[in-house]
Design a protein around this motif. Structure first.
Motif, PDB file in Angstrom:
ATOM      1  N   SER A 119       0.809  -1.215   0.000  1.00 43.27           N
ATOM      2  CA  SER A 119       0.000   0.000   0.000  1.00 43.27           C
ATOM      3  C   SER A 119       0.845   1.269   0.000  1.00 43.27           C
ATOM      4  O   SER A 119       0.507   2.235  -0.657  1.00 43.27           O
ATOM      5  N   ARG A 140       2.101   2.477  -3.179  1.00 47.60           N
ATOM      6  CA  ARG A 140       1.071   2.982  -4.087  1.00 47.60           C
ATOM      7  C   ARG A 140       0.491   4.322  -3.644  1.00 47.60           C
ATOM      8  O   ARG A 140      -0.520   4.734  -4.134  1.00 47.60           O
ATOM      9  N   GLU A 163      -1.070   5.269  -0.903  1.00 47.81           N
ATOM     10  CA  GLU A 163      -2.440   5.089  -0.433  1.00 47.81           C
ATOM     11  C   GLU A 163      -2.319   4.974   1.079  1.00 47.81           C
ATOM     12  O   GLU A 163      -1.327   4.439   1.579  1.00 47.81           O
ATOM     13  N   ASP A 205      -4.544   0.425  -8.470  1.00 43.10           N
ATOM     14  CA  ASP A 205      -5.247   0.780  -7.237  1.00 43.10           C
ATOM     15  C   ASP A 205      -6.576   1.444  -7.552  1.00 43.10           C
ATOM     16  O   ASP A 205      -7.577   1.197  -6.883  1.00 43.10           O
TER      17      ASP A 205
END
Lengths: 209, 469, 1047
Positions: C384, C387, C389, C686
């Protein structure tokens, strides 16, 4: 806002520039205030004569002829006295009636042809349980008018009869005769006859401008 | 003393279906608002597997066309009272045992009716004629009769010993003790009444309470049982609401027959008659039709009352389908031959409104007299209706004409001035009368003020809709 | 008096179109008022050339993030604002000029919302007066009439006095009768009080044709049918986003120009600029967050690997810390660590899961027990954070003690700084149909029918057909309107609710960032944004969830410790890779364990034969709607039978799919494949993942499909493989299960299996004491335990505690019998259990009266215990006990003096005892009800469950048993699974829709169900495929249902 929304007759009639009779009343005639100060002032007893027939003669629909009687009718229903419309030419429109202050629970409409209409009106007037009976009988004859006048007396009710202005010239037993007409985009009320009124030539009232 | 007990197992069902005869599979619903279950089903429904205790969803799953009605306890009470009125002719002491039983002391009437078999036959045939399936039992003790009417239809036990013998063998579930008491006793291993009749009294009282023991005494005639006597009321008012609207007079005849039958039962009980009653049919939007049925002389026969009402009903044009029917008879005079015509001429003064109203209706027809009510709707033609005016709804702050045309019409010639507007009205898509109009207050060449509209976005095609009279 | 003037033409193409900005518009987040969503509003406003659009939902910013997204998509500036109706009736719109104004607006909304019950607000003039700068105020006087003239003057005076230079008088004209006069009067009012006038639309919908839905919403709000909504409905459809030409005809030019003046002041504010800071107080003085996180991590690592941290893990830790540092997420990890530390200090079992949770850092911090040494594959990617995020960490806590954790968070950070995230409850077709139906005046009965027609258990049958089946005339106007309106309303927000456990914590008071309101539960506050909003706004959320199995495991661990067994204080202490445990799992002997106990899971176990932890990770994830609908299950099972060398991979995908033998099973794998085969960036993958979660709302894969096909073709993949990938993504839909969560669940599944395998009595005891939870009722758990040879003893007031307990058996050491606790007896309170145990501890009970007096029992409790057979030691059999317990009068002191006669009572029969056991605690140790009627069943050719073990595959047989579970999973295309139980075991029955329909009543109602059908027994998977069902319940009257139905 209201001045635009609804031509406020009270304001027009009560305008100082308009003729207004002094407030002394004729004690002999019992009457129901019309709700229009300047009109009351012109009428013996100060309003619609009670126990008697009044005629409203009008030139066209939509001149304000019903506005003339609404305050009195509204007052009656607010006192829980019944008002009967006999043979109205259109639908009496509830939102406008309610806005004029009529308590609809005490307003009844009788839907009838001309013979039945006169009979109904007479019955209602005589019964003694109606405050005012308002009829639209364009073709009524003198004899029937006479019966209505008598019935109103018997039942002590206010009889109001709407008829075309063309009948103005005819003879009538009514206690009060008004004429509603239009000129120069304004509506005028003319008292043709008024039992107990001393003056014979009454000035016009200008009501809707 | 001989107490007869009549039980009406289908009473709740009949009361709920009083408005229309059940056609096809039907069932009765009972229970809390949240969890209502099937309480009874007719044979057709049972054939689909609909059973007591099922949820509506489960029953509908078995029988999609099932007609379900909720239980109506008020209607049940009225129906039971109606039957009591009829029973009153057989006994001076009739007592209601709600929800579905009537008790009556018949010992005193036996001779009058040539003994029990004849009396029982008259009760049964009379009730069946009225469409009330029932069970019947008689013993010297009202409470025992009540029990046996449920389980031993037709049983008559004039002697105490016989009653006690039968009671002893009765399973607890049929003893009339409350469900919780029965459950409690069963949990102690008892099954039949004899098991507890032999228990020591103080110990038993501690377990099922004084009420329970008192009941056991009553069914065995060991204590007096004061039953309130039913008295016929002084007036009649019954109302049946329909689940769906009934159109035309024909479907109304079924409930009407029911109502006139009930009225006749009451009249029989009072040994009186009726000279005038009012039928009121309620329609949508608070509208109603009132039919006065007046007779030259008091009447009491069910069939005659029905015929009179039917004729009057069939002559009446109903403005809309009916949602409910009500029968009111205020005065129930002593039954006697007529003395004068109801419609003789009356002196003009001093009438009250209902009398005047009735007189006008008699001559002009019901439709000629109407009242005007407000409706909260933006569409001008829907903002009023004929019918009983309700409480005043909010008034929009807009100017409206005193005269409305029954339907808008083209305006000729075009207006000469616009005094106000446009007021755009777009409303009513939900009932098929979607309106989309721009309203104006205009002046005509004659100086009249009119209410007229144009379709939005156009300049001509004026439609006149009202007069500011 | 008035000049003759016809209305200007409505569609005059030549009319000038002035620039305009709408300053007063409601979105669907003004619940039951706004009839269009932000996307529709912005698209329309853009189409007709507005300069800006304000979203001013009533006392709410719950729709503002969606408005922001819509604004960015349409490239039309958003003005942030809100509408208010004060207690005195004054209506205002406040528009945000800058950061300070936004904070003030949040504060005001919070103030109004916190003052009133959920769903309402209350604000007064003084609240508005107290606002600091940064906001523009529009006063909405509403329709004017003479009666209100003084009121309007008074309000105008107030507005002008408190908001000079930043207040406007909003003129909103909607084709009323007297628009001209009103305009004139408002302008005069404005002049009198020096308030500039500005045009505004009071927009409730994007297009005029939303009028019908808007009317429906009004009716829903008023809770009456539309036909009775009267003047509460708008008289026309003018409250939509009107064309600028049209507005030019309604408003004078200066009022329209003024909208741009206001807009210019407000479009400078960008809500994305709000400054979210994570709490700082967790870091000790003199240290910064990165340093402190590093310190804690290595301290944790030292205890995890006492012999020294493996080299590759040190590298890994360093990489992870670097990523955390880049994103400045240190404080977030520290918060989670703090919550977990608190839980451990209270011995509350917890377990983290999620992509970030399965990092080495989290293992070191104790947030997870998934040991990276066990499955290195998971840590190839610290997904995560790479990415960009927000890190995903969910922490599961014991369900009975999660509240302690929540209150810890509330107390530590204060209600000002901690609140739960909101969950937007949206209309679904079923609820929409009910509300629309009610608005259209349908009866309650019809509404029930509608709900049925619209409930989703109907597969692909068109709605019109379903409505017809329910007796609706779909040709009727009402039904046609209903069908359209239901589709329009479907998906629209209905109200805000609280997220199951997602916390937002902030360094500054939360209402600087987002309004806070009351939740339905006392002592809970929620923010007005949901988890998607938080993600967009980059606010961090910690999910504190409740998990029943953790409660069970803690109780089991404690029990074991108390009995002198091993001490597994942490899940990690439980020995891994225990062969006995895996053998048990492979035999599907998993009643009661976590996750792998369901029908579907159990039927998969003998086929998948999990033999290691990672197999369990797969097992947990594979029996899910995603893999099943995506058709992954059978390919995976087939490949497990092959030697590794025979498995073929399409080029490039081997690294991604090797651990699952070339078949994508986890959500992460789908994302990764797209990067390999279709050149997606991590960010695009994503985006796809997020859109999967909301496919219902945002419409499927269409947006991505062309790109996937094109790129895969360019990369040389076959159309078949491409289609397969697309089908798989499609099948995952919103059901994709992430590996990172599966890893956490698998650990708990293993731990609970281990406990069941080695300490079955302890495990079942803990499980019974954690009810209700899981798939099975106590009866099945107890039956399972007895099948494993453990003695179970009935509830007994002289021996039972409230909870179930273990009683040491005299002769063999360390063997136990399970004593059922009083908690199993329905209708009793825990408090009674405490009283009984306390009284018994003083001195043993002399008799029932003694017990009743000392434990303060009421009649109901006495009788309940008597019925349950729990008084047998004191009173003898049930009938006796019941007689005695109901003879005890309230006046207890007198009792001793009452000499009761004791009539002889009939002892209960076996059947009565069994039925009473079932009625009071849902199970009987005396006999299985079916054994009581076995003779009768034999005459009906019914075979026992044990006989079926040896029945050949394909045989036609009849079996009957108590229905213990009925299930109709959404993934099973209408098949109902029924579990039957007799005195010898359980049988799984498969009922196909045709049979279900034909034997509906038996299927729904039967307590004792008989099944005629074909026995299937393949690969150790056994079930009975029903051909006919019979309701045999009449053979066992008075036995209530024991089934757990249709969850």
């Amino acid at each position: 806002m209201n001045a635009i929304a609804s031509p406020n007759l009270a304001q027009v009639l009560d305008h100082p520039g308009i003729w207004r009779r002094s407030a002394d009343r004729q004690p002999r005639v019992r009457a129901l205030s019309t709700g229009w100060t300047s009109l009351d002032a012109k009428l013996p007893g100060g309003g619609w004569p009670q126990g008697a027939l009044s005629e409203i003669l009008f030139e066209h629909d939509g001149l304000g002829e019903l506005d003339l009687v609404m305050p009195a009718l509204a007052a009656l229903t607010q006192e829980h006295r019944r008002v009967i419309f006999v043979a109205p030419p259109y639908l009496p429109y509830a939102p406008a009636l309610a806005a004029a202050g009529v308590d609809l629970r005490f307003l009844h409409e009788i839907h009838a042809g001309s013979t039945e209409a006169a009979w109904s009106m007479e019955q209602c007037l005589r019964s003694g349980c109606c405050g005012a009976v308002v009829g639209w009988l364009p073709d009524i004859d003198y004899r029937s008018l006479r019966r209505l006048q008598l019935a109103a007396e018997t039942g002590d009710a206010c009889a109001m009869l709407f008829r075309p202005a063309t009948h103005a010239a005819q003879n009538s037993p009514a206690a009060l005769r008004l004429k509603v007409s239009n000129s120069d985009e304004a509506t005028y009320v003319d008292v043709l006859k008024s039992r107990g009124l001393l003056t014979t030539t009454a000035p016009l009232l200008r009501m809707r401008a | 003393m001989l107490w007869a007990c009549l039980r009406f197992p289908g009473l709740a069902f009949s009361a709920a279906f009083a408005a229309t005869p059940e056609a096809g599979p039907s069932a009765l619903l009972d229970g809390h608002a949240r969890q209502r279950l099937i309480a009874a089903a007719n044979e057709e429904a049972a054939a689909f597997g609909v059973r007591r205790g099922q949820s509506v969803a489960a029953a509908r799953a078995l029988c999609p066309a099932l007609d379900v009605r909720p239980r109506d306890r008020d209607a049940e009470t009225r129906l039971l009272a109606g039957i009591a009125a009829w029973c009153y002719q057989f006994s001076g002491h009739v007592s209601l045992a709600p929800p579905q039983a009537i008790l009556m002391e018949v010992g005193a009437s036996l001779r009058l009716f040539d003994g029990w078999p004849v009396l029982a036959e008259r009760l049964r045939s009379g009730l069946l004629e009225q469409g009330h399936p029932h069970t019947l039992a008689a013993t010297p003790f009202a409470a025992a009769s009540w029990i046996f009417a449920a389980s031993e239809d037709g049983m008559v036990l004039p002697e105490r010993e016989g009653v006690l013998r039968m009671l002893a063998a009765l399973p607890l579930t049929r003893s009339g003790l409350s469900a919780s008491m029965v459950k409690s006793l069963q949990a102690m291993g008892f099954r039949r009444l004899e098991d507890i009749f032999r228990l020591p009294r103080p110990e038993l009282t501690r377990r099922i309470g004084r009420d329970g023991v008192a009941w056991l005494d009553r069914i065995r005639g060991q204590s007096a049982h004061a039953l309130p006597a039913w008295q016929p009321p002084a007036s009649f008012l019954q109302r049946i609401e329909f689940d769906s609207e009934l159109d035309g007079s024909q479907p109304l005849l079924f409930p009407l027959r029911r109502l006139t039958r009930e009225l006749a039962n009451l009249l029989a009980a009072r040994d009186g008659g009726v000279q005038r009653f009012t039928l009121t049919l309620e329609h949508a939007r608070g509208q109603s039709t009132r039919i006065v049925v007046a007779m030259a002389a008091p009447q009491r026969e069910a069939e005659r009352l029905f015929e009179l009402a039917r004729t009057r009903l069939e002559r009446t044009t109903l403005p809309a389908p009916a949602r409910a029917i009500e029968l009111v008879a205020e005065e129930l005079p002593v039954f006697r031959p007529p003395l004068r015509d109801l419609f003789e001429p009356v002196r003009g003064d001093g009438l009250d409104w209902p009398t005047l109203d009735e007189r006008l209706r008699a001559r002009l027809g019901d439709a000629a007299l109407r009242q005007i009510a407000l409706v909260a709707d933006h569409r001008p033609e829907r903002a009023m209706r004929y019918g009983t005016p309700g409480p005043v709804v909010s008034l929009p702050r807009r100017r409206r004409p005193l005269w409305l045309l029954p339907r808008p019409m083209p305006m000729r010639p075009d207006p000469v001035a616009v005094l106000a507007g446009p007021e755009r009205i777009e409303s009513g898509w939900w009932d098929g009368a979607d309106a989309r109009r721009d309203y104006y207050i205009v002046r005509t060449v004659e100086g009249q003020q009119a209410w007229a509209y144009l379709p939005p976005g156009t300049l001509d095609g004026w439609m006149l809709h009202g007069w500011f009279a | 008096m008035l000049p003759f003037e016809l209305p200007p033409p409505a569609n005059d193409g030549d009319a000038p179109a002035p620039a305009y900005a709408e300053l007063h518009a409601l979105s669907d987040f003004s619940f039951q008022r706004g009839a269009s969503n932000a996307r529709e509003l912005f698209e329309r406003a853009k189409d007709i050339g507005y300069g800006a659009l304000a979203i001013t939902d009533e006392c709410s910013l719950s729709g503002i993030v969606r408005a922001l997204e819509a604004s960015l998509e349409s490239n039309l500036p958003l003005i942030v604002g809100s509408e208010f109706r004060l207690e005195d009736g004054t209506v205002l719109v406040l528009l945000v000029e800058n950061q300070a104004g936004y904070t003030e607006l949040c504060r005001l909304i919070t103030l109004g919302r916190r003052r009133a019950a959920k769903g309402h607000y209350e604000l007064h003039r003084t609240d508005i007066e107290s606002l600091a700068g940064g906001l523009c105020l529009l006063w909405i006087p509403g329709p004017l009439n003479a009666a209100d003239a003084t009121l309007h003057d008074e309000r105008a005076h107030w507005v002008a006095k408190h908001f000079s230079e930043r207040a406007w008088l909003a003129v909103e004209l909607h084709r009323g009768q007297h628009d001209d006069a009103e305009l004139m009067a408002l302008r005069e009012l404005g002049v009198r009080h020096a308030l500039p006038c500005v045009a505004a639309g009071d927009v409730h919908m994007h297009l005029r044709r939303r009028r019908a839905l808007q009317d429906v919403m009004t009716a829903i709000r008023l809770n009456r049918p539309i036909a009775e909504a009267g003047h509460a409905l708008f008289p026309n459809g003018e409250r939509h986003l009107r064309r600028r030409e049209t507005l030019a005809r309604i408003y004078p030019a200066d009022l329209i120009d003024e909208t741009l003046v206001v807009a210019a002041r407000c479009t400078g504010f960008d809500i994305r600029g709000i400054n979210y800071v994570y709490p700082r107080e967790l870091v000790p003085d003199g240290m910064d967050a990165p340093a402190y996180l590093r310190q804690l991590t290595y301290a944790g690592a030292a205890t995890r690997w006492p012999e020294g941290i493996p080299e590759r893990l040190v590298e890994r830790i360093e990489k992870e810390l670097m990523l955390v540092g880049q994103m400045q997420y240190e404080a977030f990890f520290l918060t989670v660590q703090d919550i977990v530390r608190f839980a451990r200090s209270r011995e509350i079992l917890c377990q983290g899961r999620g992509s970030a949770a399965n990092s080495v850092v989290c293992f070191c911090l104790g947030i997870t027990e998934v040991n990276p040494a066990q499955i290195s594959t998971l840590f190839e990617r610290f997904i995560s954070i790479e990415r960009d995020e927000p890190p995903d960490i969910d922490v599961d806590f014991e369900h009975e003690r999660r509240e302690e954790v929540l209150q810890y968070v509330f107390n530590k950070y204060g209600r000002e700084r901690a609140a739960l995230a909101a969950t937007v409850i949206s209309y679904r077709r079923k609820s929409a149909a009910r509300d629309v139906g009610r608005a259209l005046g349908l009866s309650e009965d019809q509404l029930d029918q509608l709900s049925h027609a619209y409930s989703h258990a109907h597969g692909d049958v068109p709605i019109t057909v379903r409505l017809q089946e329910r007796g609706f005339d779909i040709g009727s106007r009402t039904l046609r309107q209903l069908v359209v309106l239901v589709e329009e309303l479907n998906g629209m927000p209905r109200h805000l609710s609280q997220h199951v456990g997602g916390f937002v914590i902030s360094d500054t008071p939360l209402h600087y960032l987002v309004p806070v309101e009351n939740a339905a539960m006392d002592d809970r506050t929620i923010i007005q944004w949901d988890k998607d909003d938080l993600e967009t706004m980059k606010l961090l959320k910690v999910d504190c969830l409740a998990l029943g199995m953790l409660t069970c495991m803690r109780k089991a661990v404690e029990l074991l410790r108390k009995l002198g067994g091993e001490d597994y204080r942490r899940l990690a202490d439980i020995p891994m890779d225990d062969p006995d445990t895996y053998t048990m799992i492979q035999n599907a002997d998993t009643v009661g364990v976590f996750q792998i106990e369901s029908r579907a899971q159990m039927s998969m176990l003998p086929r998948l034969k999990p033999a290691c932890y990672y197999d369990l990770v797969i097992q947990v994830a594979i029996v899910r709607p995603g893999p099943i609908q995506g058709g992954m299950v059978h390919p995976y099972l087939q490949r497990r039978k092959l030697p590794a060398s025979e498995i073929v991979y399409e080029h490039g995908v081997r690294p991604v799919l090797e651990r699952t033998l070339g078949v994508p099973i986890f959500q992460e794998q789908v994302m990764a494949i797209l990067q390999v085969v279709a050149n997606f960036t991590a960010g695009e993958s994503d985006e796809l993942r997020r859109s999967m979660a909301a496919w219902k709302r945002r419409g499927g894969l269409q947006k991505f499909e062309p790109r996937i096909r094109r790129n895969m073709a360019e990369n040389g993949y076959t159309p078949e493989f491409t289609q397969q990938i697309i089908d798989q993504i499609q099948g995952f839909g919103s059901y994709g299960f992430p590996e990172s969560h599966s890893a956490g669940f698998a650990l708990i599944a293993y731990a609970s299996s281990y406990m069941k395998c080695h300490h079955p009595a302890v495990f079942t005891c803990a499980l019974l004491n954690s009810q209700p939870m899981g798939f099975y009722a106590p009866a099945q758990l107890v039956a399972d335990l007895r099948r494993h040879g453990v003695e179970v003893r009935p509830p007994d007031v002289t021996a039972s505690d409230w909870d179930c307990t273990l009683e040491r058996l005299p002769n063999t050491p360390d063997t136990f019998a399970l004593r059922l606790g009083l908690r199993l007896i329905g209708g009793l309170s825990a408090d009674l259990g405490v009283r009984i145990v306390a009284a018994r501890a003083e001195t043993p009970f002399r008799d029932l009266a003694d017990l009743a007096r000392r434990a303060g029992m009421n009649r109901f409790e006495r009788e309940r215990l008597a019925d349950a057979g729990a008084l047998r030691v004191l009173s003898g059999h049930r009938h006796r006990a019941r007689w005695e317990s109901s003879g005890i009068e309230r006046a207890l002191p007198l009792l001793d003096n009452v000499a009761e006669e004791r009539p002889t009572l009939r002892p209960p029969t076996l059947t009565e005892n069994v039925f009473a056991d079932y009625a009071t605690h849902g199970l009987s140790l005396a006999a299985h009800p079916l054994s009581l009627i076995r003779k009768n069943l034999q005459s009906r050719r019914v075979r026992r469950a044990s006989e079926l073990e040896t029945t050949r595959n394909g045989a036609w047989i009849r079996h009957a048993g108590l229905v213990t579970v009925r299930q109709r999973p959404q993934t099973a295309s209408g098949i109902t699974f029924v579990t039957l139980e007799d005195e010898t075991g359980q049988v799984n029955v498969i009922v196909r829709p045709r049979v279900a329909e034909a034997c509906r009543q038996a299927l729904l109602d039967a307590v004792l169900l008989a099944v005629d059908g074909q026995w299937q027994s393949i690969d150790g998977v056994r079930h009975l495929v029903a051909n006919r069902l019979h309701d045999f319940s009449d053979l066992l009257p008075a036995l209530g249902s024991v089934s757990r139905d249709f969850h």
